[in-house]
Design a protein around this motif. Structure first.
Motif, PDB file in Angstrom:
ATOM      1  N   GLY A  24       1.030  -1.170   0.321  1.00 34.59           N
ATOM      2  CA  GLY A  24       0.011  -0.440  -0.214  1.00 34.59           C
ATOM      3  C   GLY A  24       0.938   1.357  -0.240  1.00 34.59           C
ATOM      4  N   TYR A 120      -5.957   8.126  -1.622  1.00 32.58           N
ATOM      5  CA  TYR A 120      -4.530   6.888  -1.009  1.00 32.58           C
ATOM      6  C   TYR A 120      -3.677   7.960  -2.019  1.00 32.58           C
ATOM      7  CZ  TYR A 120      -6.549   4.556   2.462  1.00 32.58           C
ATOM      8  OH  TYR A 120      -7.286   4.314   3.896  1.00 32.58           O
ATOM      9  N   ASN A 123      -1.021   8.361   0.525  1.00 32.77           N
ATOM     10  CA  ASN A 123      -0.331   7.768   1.735  1.00 32.77           C
ATOM     11  C   ASN A 123       0.525   7.357   1.047  1.00 32.77           C
ATOM     12  OD1 ASN A 123      -1.273   6.344   4.409  1.00 32.77           O
ATOM     13  ND2 ASN A 123      -1.272   4.380   2.823  1.00 32.77           N
ATOM     14  N   LYS A 127       3.077   7.616   5.601  1.00 33.20           N
ATOM     15  CA  LYS A 127       1.381   6.888   5.807  1.00 33.20           C
ATOM     16  C   LYS A 127       0.690   7.944   6.774  1.00 33.20           C
ATOM     17  CE  LYS A 127      -0.398   3.051   9.037  1.00 33.20           C
ATOM     18  NZ  LYS A 127      -0.784   2.059   7.262  1.00 33.20           N
ATOM     19  N   GLU A 150      -8.494   4.117   9.602  1.00 31.21           N
ATOM     20  CA  GLU A 150      -8.341   3.267   8.164  1.00 31.21           C
ATOM     21  C   GLU A 150     -10.178   2.895   6.917  1.00 31.21           C
ATOM     22  OE1 GLU A 150      -5.876   3.877   5.505  1.00 31.21           O
ATOM     23  OE2 GLU A 150      -4.363   2.679   7.795  1.00 31.21           O
ATOM     24  N   TYR A 151     -10.047   3.529   5.886  1.00 29.19           N
ATOM     25  CA  TYR A 151     -10.742   2.804   4.676  1.00 29.19           C
ATOM     26  C   TYR A 151     -11.969   3.328   5.328  1.00 29.19           C
ATOM     27  CZ  TYR A 151     -11.092   1.158  -0.226  1.00 29.19           C
ATOM     28  OH  TYR A 151     -11.117   0.915  -1.267  1.00 29.19           O
ATOM     29  N   TYR A 312      -5.022  -1.915  -1.511  1.00 32.11           N
ATOM     30  CA  TYR A 312      -4.290  -2.712  -0.229  1.00 32.11           C
ATOM     31  C   TYR A 312      -5.084  -2.805   0.662  1.00 32.11           C
ATOM     32  CZ  TYR A 312      -0.896  -3.945   3.944  1.00 32.11           C
ATOM     33  OH  TYR A 312      -0.100  -4.195   4.734  1.00 32.11           O
ATOM     34  N   TYR A 313      -5.858  -1.615   1.544  1.00 31.05           N
ATOM     35  CA  TYR A 313      -6.429  -1.503   2.909  1.00 31.05           C
ATOM     36  C   TYR A 313      -7.367  -1.869   2.209  1.00 31.05           C
ATOM     37  CZ  TYR A 313      -2.364   1.527   4.198  1.00 31.05           C
ATOM     38  OH  TYR A 313      -1.119   1.935   4.087  1.00 31.05           O
ATOM     39  N   LYS A 316      -7.654  -5.600   3.215  1.00 29.71           N
ATOM     40  CA  LYS A 316      -6.994  -5.954   4.289  1.00 29.71           C
ATOM     41  C   LYS A 316      -8.513  -5.845   4.980  1.00 29.71           C
ATOM     42  CE  LYS A 316      -3.803  -4.026   6.792  1.00 29.71           C
ATOM     43  NZ  LYS A 316      -3.268  -3.047   7.781  1.00 29.71           N
ATOM     44  N   LYS A 317      -9.436  -4.675   4.577  1.00 32.83           N
ATOM     45  CA  LYS A 317     -10.682  -5.088   5.102  1.00 32.83           C
ATOM     46  C   LYS A 317     -11.990  -6.000   4.306  1.00 32.83           C
ATOM     47  CE  LYS A 317     -11.137  -0.790   6.687  1.00 32.83           C
ATOM     48  NZ  LYS A 317     -12.109  -0.832   7.984  1.00 32.83           N
TER      49      LYS A 317
END
Length: 333
Positions: A24, A120, A123, A127, A150-151, A312-313, A316-317
Motif C-alpha cells: 500500500g 490514498y 499514503n 502514512k 482507515e478506509y 491494499y487497505y 485488508k478489510k
C-alpha cells in the motif's frame, strides 16, 4: 508478515495506467500512457476517442509495468481496478482487463473508487494518520471527505454544479489560453494582478461549493469587453479568477476542519498540483496549527499507483468483487 503486491489498473478518463504497489505504500513500478496531446486538439476529453485509445494501450501498459518491475503475474497477490466514477467507456476497458487477469490467474479482484484512489495518493510517501479531512479537487470532483479511521469515508461537502478543474478548463477556453486549463491559468496567475471583480460563489456557511456562477461571470466579462472593443488582460483575469477559487476553497475547508475539530488536512486530485491553492492552504494551516500534506506532483493526476495504494487497505478489510463488477459513471462515497 508477508508482503502484499497489488497490480492496479486505472482508466477512468484519458490516462491508461498500470502499477504494482507493495504493502500500500511502495511504488514498485508505474506506467502511464497519457492522451492529452490527442484531446488538446478538441479542447477537452472526447469520450469515444478516449475509449479507443484505452483499448490500444491497455495490454501495452500492463506488459510494460510487469517488465519494469521484473515480475510475473504469478508474483501478484491481487488485481485492483478503478470501477468508477469516470467515463463509462474508458472504465470498461480497464475493468475487462482486470477481470480477465483475475479470472485466468485466480487472483482476488479489488474494486476501487477513483476518489478513494486520489485520497490514498497521500499514503504513498507518508502514512496517513486519523482523523483527517481530505479535500479532493480535480477535473470531475470537488469534495470534502471526513476520515475517522482507515478506509472509512464520510462526505461532508461537495460541488453543487461544476467541479473546480472543469471550471478552470472552461475559463481557459473562454480566454483562449489552451488545454488543460488548470496548469495554464495557475502559471498566468503568478504573473498577474487582481483587476477584475468576480463574485465569490456560494459564500455561505455550508461545506458545499458552486462554480457555475463564477464561470458565467468570466464568460460575461469577456463578452462585454469584446463588444466594447476593450483589451482583456489574460494574466490579470487568471489572477482574479484564481484568487476567488482559492478564497472559496480555503474558507470552506478551514471551516470544516474547525467545526469537526480535526487537525489534519490532506489535499488530493489533479488540481492538487495547483501552486496557488497549495500555497494558500499551507499558509492558513500553519497559522491554524493544522497538519497539512499533499502528494508528490506525479501522484496528483490520474495514475494506477494511487489505486494500488488504496486497494491494499480494501484488501485488508476483505473488500473484493466478483466477475460481474460493472462500471459506474457517478458514485458518491
Amino acid at each position: 508478515m508477508k508482503d502484499t503486491y497489488i497490480l492496479a489498473i486505472e482508466s477512468s478518463c484519458d490516462e491508461t495506467s498500470c502499477a504494482i504497489v507493495k504493502n500500500g505504500q511502495e511504488d514498485i513500478a508505474t506506467v502511464i500512457l497519457s492522451q492529452i496531446d490527442i484531446h488538446t486538439n478538441f479542447g477537452g476529453v472526447v469520450p469515444e476517442i478516449a475509449s479507443r485509445q484505452h483499448i490500444k494501450n491497455i495490454t501495452i501498459v500492463i506488459e510494460d509495468c510487469l517488465k519494469k518491475a521484473n515480475m510475473k503475474i504469478e508474483d501478484i497477490d491481487a488485481i485492483a481496478v478503478t470501477y468508477g466514477p469516470g467515463l463509462v467507456g474508458s472504465l470498461l476497458v480497464g475493468l475487462e482487463a482486470a477481470k480477465t487477469l483475475s479470472l485466468i490467474y485466480n487472483k482476488p479482484l479489488i474494486p476501487v473508487n477513483h476518489i478513494i484512489g486520489h485520497i490514498y495518493a497521500n499514503n504513498i510517501e507518508k502514512k496517513m494518520e486519523y482523523p483527517l479531512i481530505a479535500l479532493v479537487i480535480s477535473g470531475g470532483h470537488t469534495e470534502l471527505i471526513l476520515m475517522k479511521d482507515e478506509y472509512e469515508f464520510e462526505k461532508i461537502g461537495g460541488t453543487l454544479d461544476d467541479a473546480v478543474g472543469e471550471t478552470y478548463d472552461k475559463v481557459a477556453r473562454v480566454i483562449d489560453v489552451g488545454y488543460p486549463g488548470g496548469p495554464v491559468i495557475d502559471k498566468l496567475s503568478a504573473k498577474g494582478s487582481y483587476e477584475y471583480d468576480l463574485p465569490i460563489p456560494l459564500n455561505d456557511n455550508s461545506y458545499n461549493f458552486s462554480f457555475s456562477g463564477l464561470k458565467s461571470a468570466v464568460i460575461n466579462l469577456a463578452h462585454k469587453m469584446k463588444q466594447r472593443n476593450e483589451k482583456l488582460n489574460k494574466e490579470n483575469l487568471a489572477k482574479s479568477f484564481q484568487d476567488v477559487i482559492v478564497e472559496s476553497i480555503t474558507k470552506k475547508t478551514i471551516k470544516a476542519l474547525k467545526d469537526k475539530n480535526v487537525k489534519r488536512l490532506i489535499l488530493a486530485g489533479g488540481v492538487a498540483a495547483n501552486q496557488g491553492i497549495r500555497n494558500k492552504l499551507e499558509e492558513i494551516c500553519k497559522k491554524e496549527n493544522i497538519e497539512y500534506n499533499f502528494p508528490n506532483i506525479k501522484y496528483c493526476t490520474d495514475n494506477a499507483t494511487m489505486i494500488g495504494a488504496a486497494a491494499y487497505y480494501a484488501y485488508k478489510k476483505g473488500i473484493t468483487a466478483t466477475i460481474d463488477l460493472n462500471a459506474v459513471s457517478n458514485e458518491e462515497l
